[in-house]
Scaffold this motif. Structure first.
Motif, short mmCIF file in Angstrom:
data_model
loop_
_atom_site.label_atom_id
_atom_site.label_comp_id
_atom_site.label_asym_id
_atom_site.label_seq_id
_atom_site.Cartn_x
_atom_site.Cartn_y
_atom_site.Cartn_z
N MET A 28 51.23 34.15 34.35
CA MET A 28 51.42 35.08 35.47
C MET A 28 51.45 34.29 36.79
N GLY A 29 50.61 33.27 36.89
CA GLY A 29 50.60 32.43 38.08
C GLY A 29 51.89 31.61 38.19
N LEU A 55 38.79 38.01 39.92
CA LEU A 55 39.80 36.94 39.95
C LEU A 55 39.80 36.23 41.30
N THR A 56 39.59 36.98 42.38
CA THR A 56 39.49 36.35 43.70
C THR A 56 38.25 35.45 43.75
N SER A 96 39.85 41.52 34.37
CA SER A 96 41.08 41.95 35.07
C SER A 96 40.82 42.42 36.49
N GLN A 113 40.39 42.63 40.25
CA GLN A 113 40.88 41.71 41.29
C GLN A 113 39.73 40.96 41.95
N SER A 157 44.31 33.95 37.40
CA SER A 157 45.09 35.13 36.99
C SER A 157 44.72 35.42 35.54
#
Ligand SMILES: Cc1ncc(COP(=O)(O)O)c(C=O)c1O
Length: 397
Positions: free
Chosen positions: A237-238, A303-304, A298, A300, A232
């Motif tokens: 945030m996690g 991050l994945t 940032s 997604q 994240s």
């Protein structure tokens, strides 16, 4: 195998102990030394080069800014600093941000902010800061005091007044020392230097509650855990636990020196003009690159990808551990992995890796290594890195 420490050949002070080779060029997750030998980079400059080396968009951001404006001082506004703080405010809990150059400086600002916040309310005795066993927050006097390394403190005393230690992941130890004079609790959500040791969720939730009940501030040091490393954008945030102040550095500049202290509007009010500052903080060159880093990290998809790549790293480590009866423990917080060897000394393994063309990082323990590669390292680079990891092991066991 041991070769001469290269620093003996230079005018640099002996407080670092680099190996014999000198990296001169980098691209993605590979660096080359002065003799053209290549090294797969699993260390990421200690969790800094989060988009690898020579990322074309970061290079472009730096070149464009270099052609327009380098420095104006904080007497004047500069647009890259405004853009960077806007981006951070948009993506995090923060409403106000102080920019600086290193994790050390960001943490100094965080602790000064907490003390000044209560001072301005007339609570002049409310300056104590609680921190944790095995923590690391930097090398200034305030940061070696708040950190928990006797080695880092030795010979530099007297330390500063107003600091107390509790046990990491032990809420009761905090309850025993928190009192009306506590201004802040300062914690790394995931301890980096001590070997990637995550806080337990109930521990951070408990700290939030204790801070609220005792009218003190909760500071998260995300200097190493920040900017996508854990999957994240920031580790808080996690966890779903929001601090009052948060510091970030290392990965934020992707290799440019830049750091930030994030907080709310109410707390930031106590940093009125002249109370705190930094000549190079918010430097246009660093900020232009950092904005681009944040924009890219940032996404997604990136991050994945961090989660997927972590799985591949752990698969390799588990296979090697089985083959060589290697590790007592392997901990990961995204692409940030700490491994405790059963028998091998981390320092010897680092040297064996260098011989094979692989860069990894040691943790504070003598038998613990850390991996903190680029967040976009390719599968082929990961697989080749582990071929070299395996060869290094074969040379040792
Ligand atoms: C958690 C943490 N805080 C602070 C620092 C200090 O950062 P810097 O070396 O940029 O001053 C570090 C550096 O490793 C760190 O890991």
């Amino acid at each position: 195998m041991k070769k001469n420490n290269s620093i003996d050949r230079t005018a640099l002070m002996p407080n670092y102990a680099p190996p014999w080779f000198t990296p001169v060029k980098g691209d993605k997750s590979v660096v080359w030394d002065e003799n053209g030998k290549d090294y797969i980079d699993f260390g990421g400059g200690i969790a800094v080069t989060c988009l690898g080396h020579a990322h074309p968009e970061l290079n472009q951001a730096l070149k464009t800014q270099a052609d327009s404006l380098w420095h104006v001082s904080n007497y004047l506004l500069n647009q890259p600093a405004v853009d960077l703080t806007d981006a951070l405010a948009k993506k995090t809990f923060a409403e106000k941000i102080f920019l600086s150059n290193s994790g050390n400086e960001a943490n100094e600002a965080a602790m000064k902010l907490a003390r000044r916040f209560y001072f301005d309310q007339g609570k002049k005795d409310k300056y104590e800061i609680i921190s944790f066993s095995d923590s690391f927050h930097g090398r200034s006097m305030m940061n070696i005091t708040v950190g928990d390394s006797e080695f880092h403190q030795t010979g530099f005393g007297p330390l500063l007044e107003g600091f107390k230690k509790a046990q990491f992941n032990d809420l009761d130890s905090v309850k025993k020392i928190i009192n009306k004079n506590t201004a802040a609790i300062m914690v790394e959500p995931i301890q980096g230097e001590s070997g990637v040791i995550p806080a337990k969720n109930p521990f951070l939730e408990g700290l939030r509650k204790l801070a609220d009940e005792n009218d003190c501030l909760l500071i998260f040091d995300e200097v190493q855990s920040g900017i996508g490393r854990t999957g994240s954008l920031l580790a808080y945030m996690g966890y779903g636990v929001v601090p009052d102040i948060l510091t970030v550095a290392k990965g934020m500049g992707g290799g440019m020196p830049v750091a930030a202290t994030l907080t709310t509007e109410k707390i930031a009010e106590c940093f009125q003009p002249g109370t705190h500052g930094s000549t190079f903080g918010g430097n246009p060159l660093s900020c232009a690159v950092a904005s681009k880093v944040i924009e890219i990290v940032s996404k997604q998809k990136l991050l994945t990808g961090v989660v997927e790549k972590t799985t591949l790293f752990l698969k390799h480590l588990s296979a090697l551990s089985e083959e060589f009866d290697l590790f007592d423990d392997v901990r990961s917080a995204g692409l940030w992995i700490g491994c405790d060897f059963k028998k091998i000394k981390a320092g010897e393994f680092l040297e064996a890796c260098y011989e094979e063309g692989l860069i990894i990082v040691q943790a504070s323990g003598q038998s613990t290594i850390r991996l903190a590669p680029s967040l976009i390292i390719g599968d082929s680079e990961i697989n080749e890195g582990f071929n070299r990891f395996r060869k290094a092991l074969q040379n040792l066991v």
